[in-house]
Each structure stands twice: as C-alpha cells, then as structure tokens.
Design a protein around this motif. Structure first.
Motif, PDB file in Angstrom:
ATOM      1  N   PHE A   7       0.734  -1.339   0.055  1.00  0.00           N
ATOM      2  CA  PHE A   7       0.097   0.017   0.113  1.00  0.00           C
ATOM      3  C   PHE A   7       0.942   1.259   0.045  1.00  0.00           C
ATOM      4  N   GLU A   8       0.203   2.473  -0.218  1.00  0.00           N
ATOM      5  CA  GLU A   8       0.813   3.616  -0.352  1.00  0.00           C
ATOM      6  C   GLU A   8       1.102   3.968   1.336  1.00  0.00           C
ATOM      7  N   VAL A   9       2.130   4.399   1.730  1.00  0.00           N
ATOM      8  CA  VAL A   9       2.445   4.692   3.209  1.00  0.00           C
ATOM      9  C   VAL A   9       2.049   6.072   3.411  1.00  0.00           C
ATOM     10  N   LYS A  10       1.295   6.185   4.479  1.00  0.00           N
ATOM     11  CA  LYS A  10       0.780   7.217   5.000  1.00  0.00           C
ATOM     12  C   LYS A  10       1.305   7.833   6.404  1.00  0.00           C
ATOM     13  N   ARG A  11       1.706   6.618   6.835  1.00  0.00           N
ATOM     14  CA  ARG A  11       2.307   7.268   8.434  1.00  0.00           C
ATOM     15  C   ARG A  11       3.078   6.069   9.024  1.00  0.00           C
TER      16      ARG A  11
ATOM     17  N   GLU B  74      -4.502  -0.673   7.386  1.00  0.00           N
ATOM     18  CA  GLU B  74      -3.608  -1.880   7.110  1.00  0.00           C
ATOM     19  C   GLU B  74      -2.181  -1.503   7.464  1.00  0.00           C
ATOM     20  N   GLN B  75      -1.530  -2.396   7.910  1.00  0.00           N
ATOM     21  CA  GLN B  75      -0.062  -2.107   8.458  1.00  0.00           C
ATOM     22  C   GLN B  75       0.792  -3.174   8.360  1.00  0.00           C
ATOM     23  N   ILE B  76       2.035  -2.743   8.456  1.00  0.00           N
ATOM     24  CA  ILE B  76       3.135  -3.803   8.566  1.00  0.00           C
ATOM     25  C   ILE B  76       3.907  -3.309   9.708  1.00  0.00           C
ATOM     26  N   LEU B  77       3.859  -4.553  10.261  1.00  0.00           N
ATOM     27  CA  LEU B  77       4.936  -4.419  11.753  1.00  0.00           C
ATOM     28  C   LEU B  77       6.289  -5.053  11.597  1.00  0.00           C
ATOM     29  N   VAL B  78       7.289  -4.303  12.210  1.00  0.00           N
ATOM     30  CA  VAL B  78       8.525  -4.829  11.956  1.00  0.00           C
ATOM     31  C   VAL B  78       9.248  -4.821  13.188  1.00  0.00           C
ATOM     32  N   ALA B  79       9.949  -5.670  13.769  1.00  0.00           N
ATOM     33  CA  ALA B  79      10.957  -5.811  14.673  1.00  0.00           C
ATOM     34  C   ALA B  79      11.984  -5.312  14.501  1.00  0.00           C
ATOM     35  N   VAL B  80      12.425  -3.919  14.889  1.00  0.00           N
ATOM     36  CA  VAL B  80      13.619  -3.798  14.423  1.00  0.00           C
ATOM     37  C   VAL B  80      14.778  -4.093  15.418  1.00  0.00           C
TER      38      VAL B  80
ATOM     39  N   GLN C 157      12.361  -8.579   8.370  1.00  0.00           N
ATOM     40  CA  GLN C 157      11.095  -9.243   7.764  1.00  0.00           C
ATOM     41  C   GLN C 157      10.049  -8.177   8.427  1.00  0.00           C
ATOM     42  N   GLY C 158       8.870  -8.171   7.798  1.00  0.00           N
ATOM     43  CA  GLY C 158       7.664  -7.363   8.198  1.00  0.00           C
ATOM     44  C   GLY C 158       6.451  -8.304   8.313  1.00  0.00           C
ATOM     45  N   LEU C 159       5.522  -7.829   9.197  1.00  0.00           N
ATOM     46  CA  LEU C 159       4.169  -8.820   9.110  1.00  0.00           C
ATOM     47  C   LEU C 159       3.179  -7.749   8.273  1.00  0.00           C
ATOM     48  N   PHE C 160       2.584  -8.166   7.143  1.00  0.00           N
ATOM     49  CA  PHE C 160       1.514  -7.291   6.959  1.00  0.00           C
ATOM     50  C   PHE C 160       0.251  -7.793   7.303  1.00  0.00           C
ATOM     51  N   MET C 161      -0.350  -6.652   7.702  1.00  0.00           N
ATOM     52  CA  MET C 161      -1.956  -7.258   8.405  1.00  0.00           C
ATOM     53  C   MET C 161      -2.891  -6.381   7.476  1.00  0.00           C
ATOM     54  N   PRO C 162      -3.773  -7.029   6.839  1.00  0.00           N
ATOM     55  CA  PRO C 162      -5.036  -6.477   6.066  1.00  0.00           C
ATOM     56  C   PRO C 162      -6.032  -5.978   7.097  1.00  0.00           C
ATOM     57  N   LYS C 163      -6.951  -4.886   6.511  1.00  0.00           N
ATOM     58  CA  LYS C 163      -8.013  -4.586   7.300  1.00  0.00           C
ATOM     59  C   LYS C 163      -8.865  -5.985   7.893  1.00  0.00           C
ATOM     60  N   TYR C 164      -9.492  -5.767   9.004  1.00  0.00           N
ATOM     61  CA  TYR C 164     -10.362  -6.781   9.683  1.00  0.00           C
ATOM     62  C   TYR C 164      -9.269  -7.678  10.284  1.00  0.00           C
TER      63      TYR C 164
ATOM     64  N   GLN D 255       9.315  -1.680  17.876  1.00  0.00           N
ATOM     65  CA  GLN D 255       8.397  -2.002  16.718  1.00  0.00           C
ATOM     66  C   GLN D 255       8.080  -1.082  15.809  1.00  0.00           C
ATOM     67  N   ILE D 256       8.371  -1.265  14.566  1.00  0.00           N
ATOM     68  CA  ILE D 256       7.779  -0.063  13.767  1.00  0.00           C
ATOM     69  C   ILE D 256       6.621  -0.524  12.879  1.00  0.00           C
ATOM     70  N   CYS D 257       5.707   0.446  12.881  1.00  0.00           N
ATOM     71  CA  CYS D 257       4.552   0.342  12.305  1.00  0.00           C
ATOM     72  C   CYS D 257       4.382   0.871  10.867  1.00  0.00           C
ATOM     73  N   ILE D 258       4.252   0.648   9.893  1.00  0.00           N
ATOM     74  CA  ILE D 258       4.247   1.204   8.758  1.00  0.00           C
ATOM     75  C   ILE D 258       2.588   1.035   8.031  1.00  0.00           C
ATOM     76  N   ALA D 259       1.836   2.355   8.015  1.00  0.00           N
ATOM     77  CA  ALA D 259       0.609   2.167   8.039  1.00  0.00           C
ATOM     78  C   ALA D 259       0.036   2.783   6.586  1.00  0.00           C
ATOM     79  N   ASN D 260      -1.142   2.548   6.342  1.00  0.00           N
ATOM     80  CA  ASN D 260      -1.688   3.109   5.180  1.00  0.00           C
ATOM     81  C   ASN D 260      -2.713   4.403   5.452  1.00  0.00           C
ATOM     82  N   MET D 261      -2.749   4.688   6.579  1.00  0.00           N
ATOM     83  CA  MET D 261      -3.621   5.877   6.971  1.00  0.00           C
ATOM     84  C   MET D 261      -3.343   6.414   8.451  1.00  0.00           C
ATOM     85  N   VAL D 262      -3.955   7.647   8.606  1.00  0.00           N
ATOM     86  CA  VAL D 262      -3.409   8.429  10.009  1.00  0.00           C
ATOM     87  C   VAL D 262      -4.307   7.681  10.929  1.00  0.00           C
TER      88      VAL D 262
END
Ligand code: TYD
Length: 136
Positions: free
Chosen positions: A30-34, A56-62, A87-94, A107-114
């Motif tokens: 996804f396009e990263v917003k946050r 939707e987000q991706i979690l990374v244990a840096v 490695q990152g874990l993609f988690m879809p909506k719901y 943990q870094i969280c890369i997210a598709n929305m604010v």
C-alpha cells in the motif's frame, strides 16, 4: 490479499559491516501514510486486541522479538514470530491482532492511513460477528 503474511525486505551489507534494510516500492502492498513505533513494552503486557475497518499495516521488529497472534473474520488464529529486522508482517484490514514483546523490542508500524480511533474494532464479540462477510 485478505490474509496476514510475512514480507522479506532486502538485507544490504555483510555481517562484518552491518546491514541496511529498506521498505519501498514493490516491497509495500500500500501507499504509506504514516510510520510510528512502540518500545519499552513490559513482557507481561499483551497489546493490540483490536481490528480495523480500513487500517492496514506492516509490523517490523527492528530490535528484539514480537509474538503476534492474528485472526481474520471467520478464520483461524495464526501465530507469527518477528525477530529479524529484515522481515515485516503485513496485516490487512479486519485483522484482529494481539502482540507480546520482549523487553528490548522496538516495533515499527508502517501504515496506510493516519490514526483514527473510529476505525478501531476493540470488542472481540463485535469482531466475531463480522464473520466471513468482510473477508470474502
Ligand atoms: P493502540 O492502537 O490500542 O495500541 P496497541 O495496538 O499497541 O495496543 O493504542 C493505544 C492507545 O494509544 C490508544 O488509547 C490510542 C492511542 N494512540 C494514539 O493516540 N495515537 C496513535 O497513533 C496510536 C497508534 C494510538
């Protein structure tokens, strides 16, 4: 894809000089917003315990180790162990998710929305009622 999955990020470098990993372009679903990060979480604490309508987000244990239990509506619980900074874990909506952290985990969280509290589903019973309808 309506399931969580692991993303392998590039690992640039060598053991003797250290590594660079990068999340960009085709590595991201996804396009990263946050981007936000969490740290100093006591090992005795379980975090998460919610799903999202749109996030939707991706979690990374840096650093350290994160154990993530996930469940899609109407689906089985899956366990992911994040302990590699490439490695990152993609988690879809719901995706219902619960996390436990080692004392040194960052943990870094890369997210598709604010951040939006109204996007959260924090009631597990409400989540279960969603059934398979939102995960078709
Ligand atoms: P929450 O998303 O429930 O954290 P976790 O999934 O790590 O358990 O958020 C915890 C609290 O922090 C909650 O009251 C909402 C608040 N919060 C913000 O104010 N801004 C944010 O960007 C996030 C992610 C949470």
């Amino acid at each position: 894809m309506n399931e969580p999955y692991l993303i392998q990020f590039p690992r640039i470098g060598k053991t003797i000089e250290g590594y660079i990993s990068v999340a960009e372009g085709e590595n991201l679903p996804f396009e990263v917003k946050r981007v936000y990060w969490t740290y100093f979480t006591p090992e005795s604490i379980q975090r998460g315990g919610h799903a999202h309508h749109l996030l939707e987000q991706i979690l990374v244990a840096v650093a350290g180790k994160i154990v993530v239990n996930t469940q899609m509506p109407g689906g089985k619980v899956r366990k992911f162990i994040l302990e590699s900074a490439d490695q990152g874990l993609f988690m879809p909506k719901y995706c219902w998710h619960e996390m436990q952290y080692s004392h040194n985990a960052v943990q870094i969280c890369i997210a598709n929305m604010v951040y939006q509290e109204s996007d959260y589903i924090r009631d597990y019973e409400e989540f279960l009622k969603l059934g398979k309808t939102v995960n078709a």
